[in-house]
Design a protein around this motif. Structure first.
Motif, PDB file in Angstrom:
ATOM      1  N   LEU A  40     -10.633  92.457 -13.164  1.00  0.00           N
ATOM      2  CA  LEU A  40     -11.681  93.128 -13.054  1.00  0.00           C
ATOM      3  C   LEU A  40     -11.528  94.629 -13.575  1.00  0.00           C
ATOM      4  O   LEU A  40     -12.360  95.508 -14.175  1.00  0.00           O
ATOM      5  N   LEU A  77     -12.188  97.861  -7.371  1.00  0.00           N
ATOM      6  CA  LEU A  77     -11.746  96.612  -8.082  1.00  0.00           C
ATOM      7  C   LEU A  77      -9.924  96.895  -8.041  1.00  0.00           C
ATOM      8  O   LEU A  77      -9.392  95.704  -9.014  1.00  0.00           O
ATOM      9  N   TYR A  79     -11.831  97.151 -16.059  1.00  0.00           N
ATOM     10  CA  TYR A  79     -13.363  98.166 -15.892  1.00  0.00           C
ATOM     11  C   TYR A  79     -12.915 100.047 -16.191  1.00  0.00           C
ATOM     12  O   TYR A  79     -12.945 100.475 -17.141  1.00  0.00           O
TER      13      TYR A  79
END
Length: 205
Positions: A76, A119, A80
């Motif tokens: 993730l 993240l 991003y």
């Protein structure tokens, strides 16, 4: 301030100032305005607060115990950061874009800073392993680790405000079309490379 706190502050400062996705995303936002860069830095500090809180609570150990969760967070985070880099590079294809538009992708600088940092599961593991090393034997762990977490977040707030201020001071030069596009290309390429590396690491592990 005792010797351990001085040592920890130095190590934490190095970790916070280390060039990476956080630095690149703050520079990109600061090209639009100092306020955008500062707000992005606040988002990063918020992400660090999450990581240090997890470390203090010991929850970050779950990431070690559950490899699937760790890999999912890595993917993730990598996706991003890669998204930010690709969007920055795609913005270069727009002809005659204004410097503010070329800096691009800063509609939500607080969210960008927070998500980019939070993240990254390695940050939680870093602080989980680092904080206990600076808790004196026999002293209460919770107050000490909370103090260490506060030092980390304060350093992030100060550092990224300084980065935003520096970009603003150099703004007239940086906002020249050629310089702006060069910096945009550099930060976009850095974010793309970092995102790709974060994605490949769990896939190749």
């Amino acid at each position: 301030m005792d010797g351990q706190l001085i040592a920890f502050t130095g190590i934490a400062a190095g970790l916070v100032a280390m060039p990476g996705a956080d630095f690149a995303v703050v520079v990109r936002n600061a090209l639009v305005s100092r306020r955008a860069g500062v707000v992005c830095g606040l988002g990063i500090a918020g992400g660090l607060l999450v990581h240090t809180t997890l470390a203090v609570a010991g929850v970050a150990a779950v990431l070690v115990a559950v490899p699937t969760l760790f890999r999912a967070l890595q993917l993730l985070g990598g996706a991003y950061v890669l998204h930010l880099g690709v969007r920055a590079l795609r913005a270069l294809r727009r002809p005659a874009a204004a410097p503010e538009e070329t800096a691009a992708g800063t509609a939500h600088p607080l969210r960008q800073g927070f998500v980019t940092n939070v993240l990254n599961p390695k940050a939680s593991l870093t602080f989980l392993s680092l904080l206990p090393q600076f808790v004196p034997a026999g002293s209460p762990a919770l107050p000490r680790t909370l103090l260490l977490a506060l030092i980390v977040c304060t350093l992030a707030l100060v550092w990224f405000q300084l980065v935003a201020l520096l970009v603003e001071r150099l703004g007239r030069w940086l906002r020249r079309p050629r310089a702006a596009r060069g910096l945009q290309a550099g930060t976009g390429a850095a974010l793309t490379a970092l995102g790709a590396a974060l994605l490949l690491e769990p896939l190749l592990a």
